[in-house]
Design a protein around this motif. Sequence first.
Motif, mmCIF file in Angstrom:
data_model
loop_
_atom_site.group_PDB
_atom_site.id
_atom_site.type_symbol
_atom_site.label_atom_id
_atom_site.label_comp_id
_atom_site.label_asym_id
_atom_site.label_seq_id
_atom_site.Cartn_x
_atom_site.Cartn_y
_atom_site.Cartn_z
ATOM 1 N N TYR A 1 1.957 -24.783 -27.826
ATOM 2 C CA TYR A 1 2.388 -26.163 -28.022
ATOM 3 C C TYR A 1 1.250 -27.166 -27.839
ATOM 4 O O TYR A 1 1.487 -28.367 -27.783
ATOM 5 N N ARG A 2 0.039 -26.684 -27.787
ATOM 6 C CA ARG A 2 -1.129 -27.552 -27.618
ATOM 7 C C ARG A 2 -1.251 -28.555 -28.764
ATOM 8 O O ARG A 2 -1.679 -29.685 -28.574
ATOM 9 N N ILE A 3 -0.844 -28.154 -29.941
ATOM 10 C CA ILE A 3 -0.949 -29.016 -31.120
ATOM 11 C C ILE A 3 -0.095 -30.280 -30.978
ATOM 12 O O ILE A 3 -0.384 -31.302 -31.591
ATOM 13 N N ASP A 4 0.952 -30.214 -30.145
ATOM 14 C CA ASP A 4 1.825 -31.366 -29.957
ATOM 15 C C ASP A 4 1.256 -32.395 -28.985
ATOM 16 O O ASP A 4 1.823 -33.467 -28.814
ATOM 17 N N GLN A 5 0.141 -32.052 -28.335
ATOM 18 C CA GLN A 5 -0.474 -32.980 -27.392
ATOM 19 C C GLN A 5 -1.479 -33.881 -28.098
ATOM 20 O O GLN A 5 -2.083 -33.482 -29.100
ATOM 21 N N THR A 6 -1.675 -35.068 -27.529
ATOM 22 C CA THR A 6 -2.735 -35.940 -28.029
ATOM 23 C C THR A 6 -4.072 -35.367 -27.582
ATOM 24 O O THR A 6 -4.129 -34.531 -26.667
ATOM 25 N N ALA A 7 -5.143 -35.826 -28.184
ATOM 26 C CA ALA A 7 -6.477 -35.365 -27.786
ATOM 27 C C ALA A 7 -6.732 -35.681 -26.316
ATOM 28 O O ALA A 7 -7.315 -34.871 -25.584
ATOM 29 N N GLU B 1 -4.433 -35.990 -23.903
ATOM 30 C CA GLU B 1 -3.633 -35.076 -23.078
ATOM 31 C C GLU B 1 -4.283 -33.695 -23.022
ATOM 32 O O GLU B 1 -4.400 -33.103 -21.946
ATOM 33 N N ARG B 2 -4.730 -33.186 -24.174
ATOM 34 C CA ARG B 2 -5.378 -31.864 -24.204
ATOM 35 C C ARG B 2 -6.589 -31.841 -23.282
ATOM 36 O O ARG B 2 -6.773 -30.912 -22.503
ATOM 37 N N ALA B 3 -7.417 -32.871 -23.353
ATOM 38 C CA ALA B 3 -8.624 -32.925 -22.521
ATOM 39 C C ALA B 3 -8.259 -32.956 -21.037
ATOM 40 O O ALA B 3 -8.865 -32.249 -20.224
ATOM 41 N N ALA B 4 -7.266 -33.758 -20.676
ATOM 42 C CA ALA B 4 -6.858 -33.860 -19.267
ATOM 43 C C ALA B 4 -6.302 -32.530 -18.762
ATOM 44 O O ALA B 4 -6.645 -32.084 -17.654
#
Length: 164
Positions: free
Chosen positions: A119-125, A127-130
């Motif tokens: 579900y990483r694709i559903d995160q903003t950039a 959010e992914r970085a954090a």
Amino acid sequence: MVLIRLLVLLSVLTSLSARAEVVTGQVVAVADGNTLIVLDAANLRHKMRLAGIDAPELVQDFGQQARTSLSALAFNRQATAHCKVYDRLQHELCVVIVDGKDIGLEQVRHGLAWLYQKYRIDQTAQERAAYEHAEFDAKIHRYGLWNSKNPIPPWDWRHGLPEE
């Protein structure tokens, strides 16, 4: 004509699954380390999975600790959930904020959940970085499950890989 109806139906279904929704209410139950129930102002219950993470199953090592941690972060508190999609069990996948904190990120930060690549694709950039930074930090400091010799991700455990 049948093709047009099919395309309209597909469009409606796609828009329903991709809709964004904000739910505000009280956390009335915590099922495990990444699933909770929020009761909104209309007394509707929303079963939510925390977006971007997967916590150990309750019977796995650290499963109970993950649920206890999520309860400490959220149970009986007001929450704002930003829900984007549904998982295969029709749970809302949400970024849940309690007391100004993203509680999914907190679970990762405490070493009680993994980033869930599916579900990483559903995160903003952002959010992914954090989340990536939080998981890296938990690993190098050996917080929670990262203090284990060989932590088994729940998606592997669910597919029958034995715990050691």
